[in-house]
Design a protein around this motif. Structure first.
Motif, mmCIF file in Angstrom:
data_model
loop_
_atom_site.group_PDB
_atom_site.id
_atom_site.type_symbol
_atom_site.label_atom_id
_atom_site.label_comp_id
_atom_site.label_asym_id
_atom_site.label_seq_id
_atom_site.Cartn_x
_atom_site.Cartn_y
_atom_site.Cartn_z
ATOM 1 N N ARG A 26 -19.887 -64.904 47.945
ATOM 2 C CA ARG A 26 -18.745 -64.451 47.149
ATOM 3 C C ARG A 26 -19.086 -64.469 45.663
ATOM 4 O O ARG A 26 -18.801 -63.531 44.936
ATOM 5 N N GLY A 27 -19.730 -65.531 45.216
ATOM 6 C CA GLY A 27 -20.114 -65.636 43.813
ATOM 7 C C GLY A 27 -21.080 -64.535 43.400
ATOM 8 O O GLY A 27 -20.946 -63.944 42.327
ATOM 9 N N LYS A 28 -22.050 -64.246 44.273
ATOM 10 C CA LYS A 28 -23.013 -63.181 43.981
ATOM 11 C C LYS A 28 -22.311 -61.829 43.879
ATOM 12 O O LYS A 28 -22.617 -61.024 42.989
ATOM 13 N N LEU A 29 -21.380 -61.571 44.792
ATOM 14 C CA LEU A 29 -20.641 -60.312 44.749
ATOM 15 C C LEU A 29 -19.828 -60.191 43.458
ATOM 16 O O LEU A 29 -19.821 -59.139 42.821
ATOM 17 N N MET A 30 -19.160 -61.265 43.067
ATOM 18 C CA MET A 30 -18.342 -61.214 41.859
ATOM 19 C C MET A 30 -19.186 -60.982 40.599
ATOM 20 O O MET A 30 -18.751 -60.314 39.674
ATOM 21 N N GLU A 31 -20.415 -61.504 40.591
ATOM 22 C CA GLU A 31 -21.320 -61.262 39.465
ATOM 23 C C GLU A 31 -21.689 -59.789 39.347
ATOM 24 O O GLU A 31 -21.962 -59.296 38.255
ATOM 25 N N LEU A 32 -21.719 -59.086 40.480
ATOM 26 C CA LEU A 32 -22.135 -57.677 40.506
ATOM 27 C C LEU A 32 -20.962 -56.708 40.430
ATOM 28 O O LEU A 32 -21.167 -55.497 40.392
ATOM 29 N N ARG A 33 -19.752 -57.221 40.394
ATOM 30 C CA ARG A 33 -18.560 -56.360 40.373
ATOM 31 C C ARG A 33 -18.547 -55.482 39.125
ATOM 32 O O ARG A 33 -18.944 -55.900 38.047
ATOM 33 N N GLY A 34 -18.112 -54.254 39.316
ATOM 34 C CA GLY A 34 -17.983 -53.337 38.186
ATOM 35 C C GLY A 34 -19.027 -52.233 38.183
ATOM 36 O O GLY A 34 -18.955 -51.309 37.383
ATOM 37 N N SER A 35 -20.005 -52.334 39.081
ATOM 38 C CA SER A 35 -21.016 -51.276 39.183
ATOM 39 C C SER A 35 -21.227 -50.952 40.653
ATOM 40 O O SER A 35 -20.815 -51.698 41.531
ATOM 41 N N ALA A 36 -21.847 -49.820 40.907
ATOM 42 C CA ALA A 36 -22.183 -49.453 42.285
ATOM 43 C C ALA A 36 -23.090 -50.542 42.858
ATOM 44 O O ALA A 36 -23.809 -51.220 42.117
ATOM 45 N N LEU A 37 -23.051 -50.724 44.167
ATOM 46 C CA LEU A 37 -23.816 -51.805 44.784
ATOM 47 C C LEU A 37 -24.481 -51.340 46.068
ATOM 48 O O LEU A 37 -23.856 -50.706 46.910
ATOM 49 N N ALA A 38 -25.758 -51.667 46.198
ATOM 50 C CA ALA A 38 -26.508 -51.448 47.427
ATOM 51 C C ALA A 38 -26.846 -52.823 47.995
ATOM 52 O O ALA A 38 -27.461 -53.645 47.320
ATOM 53 N N ILE A 39 -26.427 -53.061 49.234
ATOM 54 C CA ILE A 39 -26.671 -54.342 49.889
ATOM 55 C C ILE A 39 -27.838 -54.188 50.852
ATOM 56 O O ILE A 39 -27.866 -53.274 51.665
ATOM 57 N N ASP A 40 -28.798 -55.097 50.742
ATOM 58 C CA ASP A 40 -29.958 -55.101 51.622
ATOM 59 C C ASP A 40 -29.792 -56.237 52.625
ATOM 60 O O ASP A 40 -29.911 -57.404 52.277
ATOM 61 N N ILE A 69 -20.309 -48.581 47.262
ATOM 62 C CA ILE A 69 -20.947 -49.732 47.895
ATOM 63 C C ILE A 69 -21.563 -49.246 49.201
ATOM 64 O O ILE A 69 -20.920 -48.524 49.962
ATOM 65 N N THR A 70 -22.817 -49.602 49.416
ATOM 66 C CA THR A 70 -23.528 -49.176 50.624
ATOM 67 C C THR A 70 -24.404 -50.316 51.124
ATOM 68 O O THR A 70 -24.709 -51.252 50.389
ATOM 69 N N PHE A 71 -24.805 -50.194 52.373
ATOM 70 C CA PHE A 71 -25.821 -51.077 52.934
ATOM 71 C C PHE A 71 -27.099 -50.252 52.976
ATOM 72 O O PHE A 71 -27.225 -49.332 53.784
ATOM 73 N N ALA A 72 -28.028 -50.552 52.084
ATOM 74 C CA ALA A 72 -29.274 -49.794 51.996
ATOM 75 C C ALA A 72 -30.126 -50.006 53.238
ATOM 76 O O ALA A 72 -30.788 -49.088 53.717
ATOM 77 N N LYS A 73 -30.103 -51.232 53.745
ATOM 78 C CA LYS A 73 -30.878 -51.595 54.935
ATOM 79 C C LYS A 73 -30.082 -52.628 55.717
ATOM 80 O O LYS A 73 -29.329 -53.405 55.135
ATOM 81 N N ALA A 74 -30.276 -52.630 57.033
ATOM 82 C CA ALA A 74 -29.610 -53.624 57.865
ATOM 83 C C ALA A 74 -30.514 -53.985 59.032
ATOM 84 O O ALA A 74 -31.044 -53.105 59.703
ATOM 85 N N SER A 75 -30.696 -55.282 59.257
ATOM 86 C CA SER A 75 -31.495 -55.735 60.390
ATOM 87 C C SER A 75 -30.730 -55.471 61.679
ATOM 88 O O SER A 75 -29.505 -55.295 61.671
ATOM 89 N N ASP A 76 -31.454 -55.459 62.793
ATOM 90 C CA ASP A 76 -30.800 -55.301 64.096
ATOM 91 C C ASP A 76 -29.803 -56.433 64.330
ATOM 92 O O ASP A 76 -28.706 -56.204 64.842
ATOM 93 N N ALA A 77 -30.189 -57.655 63.968
ATOM 94 C CA ALA A 77 -29.311 -58.809 64.176
ATOM 95 C C ALA A 77 -28.011 -58.645 63.391
ATOM 96 O O ALA A 77 -26.927 -58.934 63.904
ATOM 97 N N PHE A 78 -28.100 -58.173 62.162
ATOM 98 C CA PHE A 78 -26.915 -57.960 61.333
ATOM 99 C C PHE A 78 -26.027 -56.886 61.956
ATOM 100 O O PHE A 78 -24.833 -57.089 62.160
ATOM 101 N N ALA A 79 -26.613 -55.740 62.279
ATOM 102 C CA ALA A 79 -25.849 -54.621 62.842
ATOM 103 C C ALA A 79 -25.212 -54.991 64.179
ATOM 104 O O ALA A 79 -24.043 -54.677 64.424
#
Length: 99
Positions: A26-40, A69-79
């Motif tokens: 949550r803290g990491k997300l809040m630090e990045l708020r305000g710009s486009a975000l790609a999650i790996d 906001i997008t998921f640039a990559k996702a592991s099989d376990a995550f998906a």
């Protein structure tokens, strides 16, 4: 006159996203708020429901802010974990990794 340059942040998720990681995430997300975000999520081996809740709240926040906001990559376990608990992020995945 130069236009405002759009910035995109990147968030690399840890291998284990458990209860202890939820507040950190949550803290990491809040630090990045305000710009486009790609999650790996390519390194994720285990993900708990609490971290999924934090990620879903983040997605809603980005959408409410009008930021991409997008998921640039996702592991099989995550998906597979998201699919198992009924969370669909297909619309946030690049076409080449959609199931």
């Amino acid at each position: 006159m130069a236009g405002k340059k759009s910035t995109q942040g990147t968030l690399q998720l840890n291998a284990v996203l458990d209860l202890n990681e939820a507040s950190v995430l949550r803290g990491k997300l809040m630090e990045l708020r305000g710009s486009a975000l790609a999650i790996d999520a390519s390194a994720v081996e285990r993900v708990g429901v609490q971290c999924v809740q934090v990620l879903m709240a983040g997605i809603k926040t980005w959408e409410a802010d009008g930021k991409a906001i997008t998921f640039a990559k996702a592991s099989d376990a995550f998906a597979k974990t998201l699919q198992l608990i009924g969370v669909n992020i297909d619309h946030l995945l690049p076409k080449e990794i959609r199931q």
